[in-house]
Design a protein around this motif. Structure first.
Motif, PDB file in Angstrom:
ATOM      1  N   TRP A  24       3.595  10.851  -7.164  1.00 54.47           N
ATOM      2  CA  TRP A  24       4.497  10.761  -8.326  1.00 54.47           C
ATOM      3  C   TRP A  24       5.789  11.529  -8.070  1.00 54.47           C
ATOM      4  CZ3 TRP A  24       4.674   7.180 -11.747  1.00 54.47           C
ATOM      5  CH2 TRP A  24       3.512   6.518 -12.148  1.00 54.47           C
ATOM      6  N   ILE A  25       5.679  12.669  -7.420  1.00 57.49           N
ATOM      7  CA  ILE A  25       6.907  13.410  -7.104  1.00 57.49           C
ATOM      8  C   ILE A  25       7.728  12.648  -6.085  1.00 57.49           C
ATOM      9  CG2 ILE A  25       7.776  15.550  -6.103  1.00 57.49           C
ATOM     10  CD1 ILE A  25       5.278  16.884  -7.299  1.00 57.49           C
ATOM     11  N   PHE A  26       7.040  12.008  -5.132  1.00 55.23           N
ATOM     12  CA  PHE A  26       7.739  11.182  -4.151  1.00 55.23           C
ATOM     13  C   PHE A  26       8.490  10.057  -4.858  1.00 55.23           C
ATOM     14  CE2 PHE A  26       7.672   7.511  -1.213  1.00 55.23           C
ATOM     15  CZ  PHE A  26       8.452   8.053  -0.211  1.00 55.23           C
ATOM     16  N   ILE A  27       7.804   9.413  -5.826  1.00 54.58           N
ATOM     17  CA  ILE A  27       8.451   8.314  -6.550  1.00 54.58           C
ATOM     18  C   ILE A  27       9.642   8.844  -7.347  1.00 54.58           C
ATOM     19  CG2 ILE A  27       8.096   6.665  -8.439  1.00 54.58           C
ATOM     20  CD1 ILE A  27       5.319   6.151  -7.292  1.00 54.58           C
ATOM     21  N   ALA A  28       9.489  10.045  -7.926  1.00 51.42           N
ATOM     22  CA  ALA A  28      10.619  10.627  -8.659  1.00 51.42           C
ATOM     23  C   ALA A  28      11.828  10.755  -7.750  1.00 51.42           C
ATOM     24  CB  ALA A  28      10.232  11.998  -9.224  1.00 51.42           C
ATOM     25  N   VAL A  77      -0.201  -7.586  -8.528  1.00 49.15           N
ATOM     26  CA  VAL A  77      -1.469  -7.897  -9.190  1.00 49.15           C
ATOM     27  C   VAL A  77      -2.611  -7.801  -8.178  1.00 49.15           C
ATOM     28  CG1 VAL A  77      -2.761  -9.684 -10.396  1.00 49.15           C
ATOM     29  CG2 VAL A  77      -0.340  -9.351 -10.903  1.00 49.15           C
ATOM     30  N   THR A  78      -2.427  -8.427  -7.008  1.00 51.82           N
ATOM     31  CA  THR A  78      -3.517  -8.387  -6.024  1.00 51.82           C
ATOM     32  C   THR A  78      -3.755  -6.955  -5.537  1.00 51.82           C
ATOM     33  OG1 THR A  78      -1.936  -8.912  -4.288  1.00 51.82           O
ATOM     34  CG2 THR A  78      -3.191 -10.740  -5.208  1.00 51.82           C
ATOM     35  N   MET A  79      -2.703  -6.156  -5.537  1.00 51.87           N
ATOM     36  CA  MET A  79      -2.846  -4.746  -5.136  1.00 51.87           C
ATOM     37  C   MET A  79      -3.811  -4.033  -6.080  1.00 51.87           C
ATOM     38  SD  MET A  79      -1.428  -2.650  -2.877  1.00 51.87           S
ATOM     39  CE  MET A  79      -2.684  -1.402  -2.634  1.00 51.87           C
ATOM     40  N   ILE A  80      -3.602  -4.271  -7.394  1.00 51.11           N
ATOM     41  CA  ILE A  80      -4.496  -3.671  -8.398  1.00 51.11           C
ATOM     42  C   ILE A  80      -5.925  -4.167  -8.192  1.00 51.11           C
ATOM     43  CG2 ILE A  80      -5.098  -3.670 -10.842  1.00 51.11           C
ATOM     44  CD1 ILE A  80      -2.734  -2.315 -11.021  1.00 51.11           C
ATOM     45  N   MET A  81      -6.029  -5.504  -7.952  1.00 56.82           N
ATOM     46  CA  MET A  81      -7.362  -6.085  -7.802  1.00 56.82           C
ATOM     47  C   MET A  81      -8.083  -5.458  -6.609  1.00 56.82           C
ATOM     48  SD  MET A  81      -7.540  -8.288 -10.234  1.00 56.82           S
ATOM     49  CE  MET A  81      -8.725  -9.566  -9.926  1.00 56.82           C
ATOM     50  N   SER A  82      -7.346  -5.219  -5.535  1.00 61.54           N
ATOM     51  CA  SER A  82      -8.020  -4.656  -4.361  1.00 61.54           C
ATOM     52  C   SER A  82      -8.497  -3.240  -4.653  1.00 61.54           C
ATOM     53  CB  SER A  82      -7.096  -4.697  -3.149  1.00 61.54           C
ATOM     54  OG  SER A  82      -6.262  -3.584  -3.118  1.00 61.54           O
ATOM     55  N   TRP A  83      -7.694  -2.507  -5.394  1.00 63.57           N
ATOM     56  CA  TRP A  83      -8.125  -1.143  -5.751  1.00 63.57           C
ATOM     57  C   TRP A  83      -9.344  -1.195  -6.655  1.00 63.57           C
ATOM     58  CZ3 TRP A  83      -7.604   1.303 -10.734  1.00 63.57           C
ATOM     59  CH2 TRP A  83      -7.998   2.642 -10.733  1.00 63.57           C
ATOM     60  N   ALA A  84      -9.298  -2.134  -7.652  1.00 64.97           N
ATOM     61  CA  ALA A  84     -10.417  -2.239  -8.596  1.00 64.97           C
ATOM     62  C   ALA A  84     -11.696  -2.645  -7.854  1.00 64.97           C
ATOM     63  CB  ALA A  84     -10.079  -3.244  -9.689  1.00 64.97           C
ATOM     64  N   LEU A 181       0.454   2.770  -6.019  1.00 65.50           N
ATOM     65  CA  LEU A 181       1.526   3.317  -6.872  1.00 65.50           C
ATOM     66  C   LEU A 181       2.883   3.129  -6.196  1.00 65.50           C
ATOM     67  CD1 LEU A 181      -0.153   6.561  -8.202  1.00 65.50           C
ATOM     68  CD2 LEU A 181       0.688   4.667  -9.571  1.00 65.50           C
ATOM     69  N   TYR A 182       2.913   3.406  -4.908  1.00 61.08           N
ATOM     70  CA  TYR A 182       4.162   3.220  -4.157  1.00 61.08           C
ATOM     71  C   TYR A 182       4.558   1.751  -4.152  1.00 61.08           C
ATOM     72  CZ  TYR A 182       7.161   2.640  -0.076  1.00 61.08           C
ATOM     73  OH  TYR A 182       8.177   2.285   0.759  1.00 61.08           O
ATOM     74  N   TRP A 183       3.569   0.886  -3.920  1.00 62.96           N
ATOM     75  CA  TRP A 183       3.854  -0.544  -3.834  1.00 62.96           C
ATOM     76  C   TRP A 183       4.420  -1.051  -5.172  1.00 62.96           C
ATOM     77  CZ3 TRP A 183       4.464  -3.435   0.252  1.00 62.96           C
ATOM     78  CH2 TRP A 183       4.530  -4.834   0.087  1.00 62.96           C
TER      79      TRP A 183
END
Lengths: 200, 528
Positions: A24-28, A77-84, A181-183
């Motif tokens: 999150w700090i990196f994204i900031a 969306v697929t990124m979320i699915m892979s994590w889930a 998160l980065y993606w």
């Protein structure tokens, strides 16, 4: 060897683990990077002669960019699915969804490549106008971020991911969450780039 | 730096020893050589010197120790931060030996000149690596402080130094990326032929510039100072933290107004993002803007005064031990005071019109970073050397280092105020000999140059001290200063990768000195 605490488990009083806070700090800081460039865009747009940005902006290929936008949204969306899937301990599904994410990312790059080369083919370069300069700089930096993200995704898709999963499924899930998160952030940057460059 | 000072005192004469560097002109320094030295002096001191020392070295070493952590949160990130710094440093230093030479557009690299002058491309590439290094390092410091505090170490039990590191890291994380963005844009201008910073109708060296134009040099200044003002606080905050630690330890008292100081520096960190354009009063950006930034600049001086006042009040009624670290820390207070207070006339738009780009500005910021930050870093080295090596530096040599340094430091920088108030412009390779208004104050240049060489000589005892101490036998004493903070409970030097040889639990605030009813005059944080 290492005895660093809170790599995976959450610290009770902050409710975070190290990598989640780190990303999150990196994204900031990434927001400040692109924020700086976006404000440069605004500044230059105001400074440019009347209609200059509109004229050069009309040379961009909107259908291609729309296709790319859809592609990146799908990849998120697929990124979320892979994590889930990973959280549900379904390694094969994880690998499929992650593969789809990588394909979408590669597809984005291919379309971007076609866009760039057709511009060069028509004699349009960053030096052609201020608009084209900021267009190439912003999208080029974004492409570098996509490339970086893809490298990480391919790394986790490769046998390294399997090995990590066998060692500790939570470790891989944590890495995929952080990468995701980065993606999503890189995706979001494009969501801003698309209207200000192609549509405005 | 010495060469620059020599040049200012004796312009147009061959320079001894290093004259071979300017062989083409018979040992005489040409204007462009002077510009290169000026630009690279600023760049090296800030980005390769103070930031890596104050944040990279002190931050990285002391943050885990002072919060009772085994290591930084992300060791690999830490290594990549170092190597990125290394590459950036090599690029910067290697640029001296390229055919184009090093950058010569000032550390501020103002366009349009910086787009055309040679050497700038290497500078920009080096900067991108150095910025990346600082970003990675400061992210690591933030996560380490938030996540790895030892059990019982709550936010208001953190040593003041940790707080300054936390605020500094936030400044770096949020302020550096816009400069990275600006560097990328300037690199595009130089390499890809864009004209982000080139206005239409520009003429350079008698020729019309062939570029699309419609860019804005002011854009660079905004992006640059958006970083570079917070950067000033990046330079000073860790120094304030070091001084705080040493003052509490050597007055044997808690820091006066510990909480107010934390609130003050947090507010200062926030405000530092909205004062940047006070560097740009003379750019014609308009009165409304000037008035706004003048107001915020006056406001930001308040937290600095709060901190300095708290330090002075901390001295009140203490039984002060005048050892070398304390001497440096004490001299920081008036020196930083001079540096800070002379900044106020620069922050007011009306007086800045006169003082802008004179030696007054040079005097002002050198008082902040040279006898300010640098003395604090010296203090820190003397104070923590026994922790790092298990050997204490020699006190006599330390004092031999301190007193001449203090004297000659003022000898170098105090006359700059006189010259600046007389209107002498900065960045002139001959010191301004062709100007009539400068003729009355130019004789100070020789005085300053002699002081600078004496100041250099005053560092010899310091270097000797370090080598002699390193060669001596380690005592391994854990807590030679009778200090309370956590790092002193670890072995000296600390164990690799774990730091501490027993579990750390924190029971007390950071500065419990001279607590009534205790048999010792200090009460370590880790002892019940």
């Amino acid at each position: 060897m290492s005895s660093i605490p809170y790599i995976l488990e959450e610290r009770p009083d902050t409710g975070l683990n190290n990598s989640r806070l780190g990303i999150w700090i990196f994204i900031a800081s990434e927001i400040m990077l692109f924020g700086g460039l976006f404000s440069a865009y605004v500044f230059l747009r105001f400074a440019a002669p009347e209609g200059d940005f509109d004229y050069w902006g009309s040379k961009l290929n909107v259908p291609m960019a729309t296709f790319n936008t859809l592609m990146l949204i799908t990849s998120s969306v697929t990124m979320i699915m892979s994590w889930a899937s990973l959280r549900m301990k379904q390694f094969d599904k994880y690998k499929m969804y992650l593969g789809l994410t990588i394909l979408c990312g590669l597809g984005f790059l291919v379309v971007k490549y076609i866009e760039y080369t057709s511009k060069f083919h028509h004699g349009i370069f960053p030096s052609s106008s201020t608009f084209m300069g900021i267009y190439f700089t912003l999208t080029g930096l974004h492409v570098l971020h996509i490339l970086g993200g893809l490298l990480v995704l391919i790394y986790f898709w490769s046998p390294v991911g399997k090995r990590m999963y066998d060692e500790d499924p939570n470790l891989l899930a944590n890495r995929i969450e952080v990468t995701g998160l980065y993606w999503h952030f890189v995706d979001l940057v494009w969501i801003f780039l698309f209207p200000i460059l192609y549509l405005l | 730096m010495m060469v620059m000072r020599y040049q200012l005192a004796y312009p147009e004469t061959p320079i001894p020893i290093v004259g071979w560097f300017f062989a083409e002109s018979g040992g005489i320094m040409l204007p462009e050589n002077y510009n290169t030295l000026g630009a690279m002096h600023g760049t090296i001191m800030i980005f390769l010197g103070v930031v890596p020392l104050a944040v990279g070295a002190f931050g990285n070493y002391l943050v885990p120790l002072q919060i009772g952590a085994p290591d930084m949160a992300f060791p690999k990130l830490n290594a990549s931060s170092y190597w990125s710094y290394f590459i950036g440093g090599v690029i910067m230093l290697a640029s001296f030996f390229t055919p184009e030479g090093a950058a010569r557009s000032g550390w501020t690299s103002y366009p349009p000149l910086s787009i055309f002058e040679s050497g700038q491309t290497m500078w920009l590439c080096g900067m991108i690596f150095l910025i990346t290094s600082s970003l990675l390092g400061s992210m690591n410091i933030i996560v380490t402080i938030v996540q790895l505090r030892a059990p019982g170490l709550t936010w208001f039990k953190l040593p003041f130094f940790i707080w300054t590191q936390l605020i500094t890291s936030f400044l770096l994380v949020l302020a550096f990326p816009p400069l990275e963005a600006a560097s990328i844009l300037q690199l595009m201008d130089r390499v890809a032929g864009t004209s982000f910073f080139l206005p239409s109708g520009l003429v350079y060296a008698g020729n019309a510039v062939e570029a699309y134009g419609s860019g804005s040099p002011l854009l660079w200044q905004h992006l640059f100072w958006f970083l570079a003002h917070p950067e000033v606080y990046v330079l000073i905050l860790p120094a304030i933290g070091i001084v705080g630690e040493i003052i509490a330890n050597n007055t044997r008292k808690p820091l006066w107004g510990y909480k107010s100081m934390i609130y003050a520096i947090s507010f200062l960190g926030f405000m530092s993002f909205i004062v940047w354009a006070h560097h740009m009063f003379l750019t014609g950006m308009g009165q409304t803007m000037s008035a706004f930034f003048q107001l915020t600049t006056m406001i930001i001086s308040i937290p600095s005064v709060v901190v300095l006042t708290a330090f002075f009040l901390s001295l009140w009624g203490g039984s002060i031990r005048f050892n070398t670290p304390m001497l440096f820390a004490l001299s920081f207070l008036p020196m930083f005071g001079i540096g800070g207070l002379t900044g106020l006339p620069l922050g007011v738009a009306a007086s800045d019109i006169f003082l802008h780009d004179t030696y007054y500005v040079i005097g002002h910021f050198h008082y902040v970073v040279a006898p300010g930050t640098l003395f604090a870093l010296f203090a820190g080295i003397y104070y923590w050397f026994p922790k790092v090596t298990g050997k204490k530096l020699h006190e006599g040599l330390g004092k031999l280092h301190f007193w001449p340094s203090l004297l000659f430091m003022n000898g170098v920088f105090m006359p700059m105020f006189i010259q600046g108030l007389a209107g002498l412009s900065r960045r002139m390779y001959d010191g301004g000999t062709q100007y009539a208004h400068a003729s009355d104050i130019l004789q100070w240049n020789e005085f300053m140059t002699i002081s600078a060489f004496c100041l250099g000589a005053a560092q010899i005892p310091f270097i000797l001290n370090i080598f002699m101490t390193l060669a001596s036998k380690a005592t391994g004493e854990r807590n030679p200063w009778d200090s309370t903070t956590i790092e002193w409970s670890s072995p000296s030097p600390p164990l690799p990768h774990v730091n501490f040889d027993e579990e750390v639990h924190v029971y007390h605030g950071p500065y419990e000195y001279s607590v009534p009813g205790k048999d010792k005059d200090f009460c370590p944080q880790t002892v019940k």
